[in-house]
Design a protein around this motif. Sequence first.
Motif, PDB file in Angstrom:
ATOM      1  N   ARG A 203       0.817  -1.218   0.000  1.00 33.58           N
ATOM      2  CA  ARG A 203       0.000   0.000   0.000  1.00 33.58           C
ATOM      3  C   ARG A 203       0.848   1.264   0.000  1.00 33.58           C
ATOM      4  N   LEU A 204       1.876   1.301   0.828  1.00 36.53           N
ATOM      5  CA  LEU A 204       2.629   2.556   0.959  1.00 36.53           C
ATOM      6  C   LEU A 204       3.821   2.616   0.002  1.00 36.53           C
ATOM      7  N   ILE A 205       4.647   1.551   0.022  1.00 32.40           N
ATOM      8  CA  ILE A 205       5.888   1.637  -0.749  1.00 32.40           C
ATOM      9  C   ILE A 205       5.613   1.561  -2.250  1.00 32.40           C
ATOM     10  N   SER A 206       4.758   0.597  -2.669  1.00 33.19           N
ATOM     11  CA  SER A 206       4.424   0.515  -4.106  1.00 33.19           C
ATOM     12  C   SER A 206       3.866   1.838  -4.568  1.00 33.19           C
ATOM     13  N   ASN A 207       2.954   2.388  -3.791  1.00 26.35           N
ATOM     14  CA  ASN A 207       2.307   3.645  -4.125  1.00 26.35           C
ATOM     15  C   ASN A 207       3.338   4.768  -4.266  1.00 26.35           C
ATOM     16  N   ALA A 208       4.248   4.820  -3.290  1.00 26.71           N
ATOM     17  CA  ALA A 208       5.259   5.894  -3.320  1.00 26.71           C
ATOM     18  C   ALA A 208       6.180   5.746  -4.535  1.00 26.71           C
ATOM     19  N   LEU A 209       6.529   4.485  -4.896  1.00 29.15           N
ATOM     20  CA  LEU A 209       7.454   4.292  -6.022  1.00 29.15           C
ATOM     21  C   LEU A 209       6.790   4.531  -7.374  1.00 29.15           C
ATOM     22  N   GLU A 210       5.454   4.370  -7.407  1.00 25.89           N
ATOM     23  CA  GLU A 210       4.759   4.521  -8.693  1.00 25.89           C
ATOM     24  C   GLU A 210       4.460   5.973  -9.033  1.00 25.89           C
ATOM     25  N   ARG A 211       4.456   6.869  -8.050  1.00 22.94           N
ATOM     26  CA  ARG A 211       4.129   8.273  -8.307  1.00 22.94           C
ATOM     27  C   ARG A 211       5.347   8.979  -8.857  1.00 22.94           C
ATOM     28  N   SER A 212       5.425   9.098 -10.190  1.00 26.85           N
ATOM     29  CA  SER A 212       6.642   9.724 -10.711  1.00 26.85           C
ATOM     30  C   SER A 212       6.532  11.241 -10.763  1.00 26.85           C
ATOM     31  N   GLY A 213       5.356  11.784 -10.950  1.00 22.83           N
ATOM     32  CA  GLY A 213       5.249  13.234 -11.096  1.00 22.83           C
ATOM     33  C   GLY A 213       4.943  13.951  -9.803  1.00 22.83           C
TER      34      GLY A 213
END
Length: 410
Positions: free
Chosen positions: A356-366
């Motif tokens: 939930r947190l890490i995947s989400n943080a890594l996917e937000r490129s902009g």
Amino acid sequence: MSSIADTRCWIVGGGPAGIMLGYLLARSGVSVVILEKHADFLRDFRGDTVHPSTLQILNEVGLLKKFDRLPQRKVDHLSVSIRGRLQQVIDFRGLKPFAYLSLVPQWDFLDLLANEGQRYPHFDLRMRHEAIGLIEKEGCVAGVRVRSPEGEVSVLADLIVACDGRHSTLREAADMPRRDYGAPMDVLWFRVPRKHSDPEDTFAIVDSGHMMVLLNRTDYWQAAYVVPKGSDETLRAQPVEPLRNSVAKLAPFLKNSVRALATWDEVKTLVVRVDRLERWYRPGLLLIGDAAHAMSPIGGVGINLAIQDAVAATNALASNLRNGNPIQETLLCEVQQRRLLPTKIIQALQVQAQNRLISNALERSGDSPEFPAIFRWLLRFRPVRNIPARLIGYGIRCEHVRTNECLPKT
Ligand SMILES: Cc1cc2nc3c(=O)[nH]c(=O)nc-3n(C[C@H](O)[C@H](O)[C@H](O)COP(=O)(O)OP(=O)(O)OC[C@H]3O[C@@H](n4cnc5c(N)ncnc54)[C@H](O)[C@@H]3O)c2cc1C
């Protein structure tokens, strides 16, 4: 030194699980040999976080004062910086009896335990001894094959305890079924020099698809830079400069210091995995620590679970080993039953945080994530702040040393 003939228990692996188990068993009067494949404990970037649950054990066995003399940094809260805004998320100050965690080089911690172990005649630590396979007799594990500086030897024992870590040779040899829970990330570990003007906190920084944790080690930062799973090889095919630039972007105060990171040789990759054996034992064999359950680095709990396993194993096995009683499977099963639930719960929380947190943080490129306001509001209350701190600091079902011989004489 114990002779091979009178040693009932052989421990494979001199990490936190193996050395603590060896120390406690030897102190309980059990002859024990610990095999460690390396020549020393000097390996950087292993778990360096000693949590309250481990401090409590050290206190119980009377080693806390000596531990306190090791070079270390006490951390009583952890923070996250999002969009440059620092928010305390874990606060150990409400915990008892230990309200902090210690950042201490793992080799110093292991040296302390090993040196203390040498005080007991039943403790025999053999460095540069690598277990290369098991000896089996009629479906039971009866011994271990060892590669030593003198050549290969086979030893028979009543009990082999595999503490040989996440890539356990003995787990493979025993063909133990393992469940893999996956991880979306790997972690690059490296050092960056620390200036006096740098922040004091130990904290995570999240920004535009990048994430890094900085552990304050007084004169340097131990940096854990999170990358998408499997990207290590592609990154290493490039110069180290893009990594340096990304670090400087995440933490502008490191802009000059990170230039000290000259090559990829200074970067160690932790391939993150979360897995667990279905059964932690077979007749004659017990697996504990990372060999039984590799933990995600989230929360830095790996060492502490390994130590808790070692204490539970000592409590269950010491008197039977000392008295020469057979080590029945039920005793080994007792260790797994005791430690399974705490491990399961912490791994489940780690997997949730990863997905939930890490995947989400890594996917937000902009854009960057933001702290939900409700989360910030809840964290103002001590009992709320105590919940994650307690889970990380003490875990679930904390172990206590129950073998009288291991407790200081009053
Ligand atoms: C890069 C990195 C960073 C980490 N950061 C943290 C952190 O910040 N906090 C935290 O709590 N945890 C962290 N961990 C995890 C933590 O180090 C482990 O969870 C913990 O050390 C597990 O202890 P263990 O004794 O079970 O296994 P290990 O520490 O892996 O010890 C296994 C030992 O067995 C030896 N060995 C292996 N095979 C053999 C063999 N065949 N024969 C003889 N000896 C053998 C190895 O040399 C090693 O000394 C990190 C791990 C890594 C790799």
